[in-house]
Write a protein that holds these residues in place. Structure first.
Motif, mmCIF file in Angstrom:
data_model
loop_
_atom_site.group_PDB
_atom_site.id
_atom_site.type_symbol
_atom_site.label_atom_id
_atom_site.label_comp_id
_atom_site.label_asym_id
_atom_site.label_seq_id
_atom_site.Cartn_x
_atom_site.Cartn_y
_atom_site.Cartn_z
ATOM 1 N N PHE A 150 0.849 -1.186 0.000
ATOM 2 C CA PHE A 150 0.000 0.000 0.000
ATOM 3 C C PHE A 150 0.885 1.237 0.000
ATOM 4 C CE2 PHE A 150 -2.946 3.233 1.384
ATOM 5 C CZ PHE A 150 -4.058 2.905 0.627
ATOM 6 N N VAL A 151 0.702 2.080 -1.035
ATOM 7 C CA VAL A 151 1.570 3.252 -1.183
ATOM 8 C C VAL A 151 0.771 4.555 -1.102
ATOM 9 C CG1 VAL A 151 3.342 2.054 -2.543
ATOM 10 C CG2 VAL A 151 1.407 3.125 -3.723
ATOM 11 N N VAL A 152 1.457 5.611 -0.750
ATOM 12 C CA VAL A 152 0.836 6.934 -0.677
ATOM 13 C C VAL A 152 1.745 7.958 -1.354
ATOM 14 C CG1 VAL A 152 -0.439 6.506 1.482
ATOM 15 C CG2 VAL A 152 1.899 7.442 1.579
ATOM 16 N N GLY A 153 1.200 9.159 -1.552
ATOM 17 C CA GLY A 153 1.963 10.257 -2.132
ATOM 18 C C GLY A 153 1.691 10.406 -3.607
ATOM 19 N N TYR A 154 2.131 11.531 -4.179
ATOM 20 C CA TYR A 154 1.904 11.842 -5.591
ATOM 21 C C TYR A 154 0.417 11.660 -5.935
ATOM 22 C CZ TYR A 154 3.239 12.648 -10.425
ATOM 23 O OH TYR A 154 3.364 13.180 -11.671
#
Ligand code: IMP
Ligand code: MG
Length: 172
Positions: A150-154
């Protein structure tokens, strides 16, 4: 939840966007008019970077869908919460998405827009988690394939947080 590991820095993001734009500039010629449909909210950051590198003429529109589920899992039940302003019949449409995970959200939106008879309808996604796919879906243009984390940002959030992070990072 906190930032664990940066997987794409600003330079890598810029390079991936530039490569995608180059690919799209080869596909769509100067006289093609394309309606960019950015899927709210996550793809706003990507769409705004991408469109400034496109050399053909574009119109910009937005669609928003919410899928029921937890903060990190899609249920596959999709509801359109904001529809297009533009009539897309007979037009070239490029769907711009931040990330394709199971593919359920984008498949639903693609089917909906297909029913309005666009001339062409293609999908451009910045991030792709191919190992998670639950649908038989072709993503025409992909920025970066990432592992199942699970990624965040941009543009990507966790509970509406971290969209403004200029990097893509894993949280946990
Ligand atoms: P899908 O329907 O499973 O493909 O999920 C797509 C949507 O879920 C994306 O448009 C994102 O809003 C969200 N999503 C999926 N994976 C992630 C992630 O790693 N970080 C943040 N949002 C995600
Ligand atoms: Mg989201």
């Amino acid at each position: 939840m906190e930032i664990k590991e940066v997987i794409l820095g600003e330079k890598e993001i810029e390079l991936a966007v530039r490569n995608l734009a180059r690919e799209l500039n080869n596909v769509y010629k100067d006289d093609d008019k394309v309606v960019l449909v950015a899927i709210l909210k996550g793809s706003v950051v990507f769409a705004s970077d991408l469109m400034r590198k496109l050399s053909f003429s574009v119109e910009l529109d937005f669609i928003a869908a919410s899928s029921y589920g937890s903060s990190t899992q899609t249920s596959g039940v999709v509801r359109i919460t904001r529809d297009l302003d533009t009539s897309i019949a007979g037009r070239n449409v490029l769907l711009v998405e931040d990330i394709v995970d199971t593919g359920l959200t984008i498949s639903y939106i693609k089917k909906l827009l297909d029913s309005r008879n666009p001339k062409t309808l293609r999908i451009c996604a910045f991030l792709d988690k191919p190992s998670r796919r639950k649908t038989d879906l072709t993503i025409d243009y992909t920025g970066v394939k990432i592992p199942d984390k699970f990624v965040v940002g941009y543009g990507l959030d966790w509970n509406e947080k971290y969209r403004n992070l200029p990097r893509v990072a894993v949280i946990g």
